[in-house]
Enzyme design. Structure first.
Site, PDB file in Angstrom:
ATOM      1  N   ARG A  39       0.834  -1.062   0.058  1.00  0.00           N
ATOM      2  CA  ARG A  39       0.032   0.207  -0.034  1.00  0.00           C
ATOM      3  C   ARG A  39       0.921   1.389  -0.042  1.00  0.00           C
ATOM      4  NH1 ARG A  39      -4.932  -2.064   4.194  1.00  0.00           N
ATOM      5  NH2 ARG A  39      -6.047  -3.018   2.537  1.00  0.00           N
ATOM      6  N   LYS A 197     -18.254 -19.656   1.960  1.00  0.00           N
ATOM      7  CA  LYS A 197     -19.830 -19.601   1.962  1.00  0.00           C
ATOM      8  C   LYS A 197     -20.529 -19.174   0.993  1.00  0.00           C
ATOM      9  CE  LYS A 197     -19.616 -20.315   7.158  1.00  0.00           C
ATOM     10  NZ  LYS A 197     -20.094 -19.669   8.503  1.00  0.00           N
ATOM     11  N   GLY A 354      -8.503 -10.435  -0.727  1.00  0.00           N
ATOM     12  CA  GLY A 354      -7.417 -10.860   0.018  1.00  0.00           C
ATOM     13  C   GLY A 354      -6.912 -12.392  -0.173  1.00  0.00           C
ATOM     14  N   GLY A 377     -12.829  -5.123   0.890  1.00  0.00           N
ATOM     15  CA  GLY A 377     -14.188  -4.704   1.103  1.00  0.00           C
ATOM     16  C   GLY A 377     -14.917  -4.011  -0.054  1.00  0.00           C
TER      17      GLY A 377
END
Length: 396
Positions: A39, A197, A354, A377
């Protein structure tokens, strides 16, 4: 692409101007040292360009989750020296106390990092007084932190309405890549969606079936879809209460002309440990005491053939339990196929998340992809078709 945001190219003469630049400097640290400077390096092009043009560059960023409290362990003073090293020029740290006076002493081309934006309880609330306080420190605003663009915070959204606002180079590259992937892609388009999931990716799957030609489902979520098709998945991770939802997604895909690809051969084991006894079987041959932990080689090869006929790919999530060998085989093999297709120019490949980034790095092919997003996100919400407040504000 018709852009609705301005970039650094639109700024004009900025010599002597105070430019507030929102970056993502939220890097992992251990024993006082940065353990992954990705980053920090991503922030360099924008910060260096602004400084070279004579601006007084004031970097805004968050670090950790201080929840509106001052915490010396989350001070951006800790990141200032590491950022200085990757930037290759002097960087000053400016605390909140007397910030305006300290900024007034900066010379044209100087770079400074301001204190953690989240020390201010008004940052995450996008409080007008916090926006006003920050806006008073600068003349122009640049958002270069796509990874924080899904948050409507003072430093990511509010400032764009108070000062002339522009996208930084990293933000610009991210938005251009995402537009190529799903905004205005070249068809056929494929999406690889993996993960444990279905429940965490429901919105992604529902959004994608209407936009892609091929939806490749891997990871534990593939077991839920197999179960919905009447396959006995043994003791595999599966959300049996969501088989009805999986059927709805199958129906939506049929209506939209999207082909859903599920594995027809799988790698199974009786225990989830590194290098256990495994066997590769047809999905209809999974024993009651076995669990599916990866896609089999025949299905992996077939998926590679699908991608050879596609022009665009967006990838989020591994195909199997890739952190535990040998259940990384399918993800590694498909990643290398994608890399080869991208290198030869037949495929635009955009990946994010990620686990996906880690898998591509493990395969040694991250550098071969068209674009790899480090935003977690924000990338997921973009795949869900949600409007990101930080991006929307740049077009205001």
């Amino acid at each position: 692409m018709a852009r609705n945001f301005k970039t650094l190219d639109d700024m004009g003469d900025i010599a002597g101007k105070r430019v507030l630049v929102r970056e993502d400097l939220n890097v992992p640290m251990a024993d006082g040292a940065v353990t992954d400077d990705t980053r920090l390096r991503a922030a360099v092009p924008t910060v260096a360009e602004l400084a070279d043009k004579g601006a007084k560059v004031l970097v805004l960023a968050h670090f950790g989750r201080p929840k509106g409290q001052r915490n010396p362990e989350m001070s951006l003073a800790l990141v200032t020296r590491p950022f200085e090293q990757v930037l290759g020029r002097s960087v000053r740290f400016i605390d909140d106390e007397g910030a305006a006076d300290a900024i007034a002493t900066l010379k044209d081309g100087d770079v400074a990092i301001l204190e953690n934006t989240r020390f201010d309880p008004g940052e995450e609330k996008n409080a007008p007084e916090t926006v006003g306080r920050l806006a008073a420190l600068g003349d122009l605003y640049v958002n270069d932190a796509f990874s924080a663009a899904h948050r409507a915070h003072a430093s990511t959204e509010g400032l764009a309405h108070k000062l002339p606002a522009y996208a930084g180079r990293q933000m610009e590259a991210e938005l251009d890549a995402l537009d190529k992937a799903l905004g205005a892609p070249e068809h056929p388009v494929a999406a690889v969606v993996g993960g444990a999931k279905v429940s965490t990716k429901l919105d992604v799957l529902k959004h994608l079936v209407a936009r892609v030609d091929h939806l490749i489902i891997g990871g534990g979520m593939a077991n839920t879809f197999l179960a919905a098709r009447g396959v006995n998945v043994g003791k595999s991770l599966a959300e049996h209460d969501l088989t009805g939802t999986a059927e709805e997604i199958f129906d939506a895909a049929d209506a939209a002309g999207c082909t859903i690809h599920l594995p027809y051969d799988v790698v199974v084991a009786k225990e989830f440990t590194p290098n256990p006894a495994t066997r590769t079987v047809n999905v209809h041959e999974v024993a009651a005491d076995e669990m599916i932990l990866d896609i089999g080689p025949a299905a992996t090869e077939a998926l590679g053939d699908v991608l050879k006929n596609c022009r665009t790919l967006v990838w989020n999530g591994p195909l199997g339990a890739f952190e535990t060998p040998p259940f990384d085989a399918a993800t590694m093999a498909l990643a290398k196929t994608v890399a080869a297709l991208t290198r030869e120019g037949s495929l635009v490949s955009v990946a994010g998340g990620g686990d996906t980034v880690a898998a591509l790095n493990q395969a040694g092919v991250a550098g071969d992809m068209t674009f790899v997003s480090t935003a977690g996100g924000a990338f997921l919400e973009w795949m869900e078709g949600k409007e990101l407040p930080g991006v929307k504000a740049l077009g205001a």
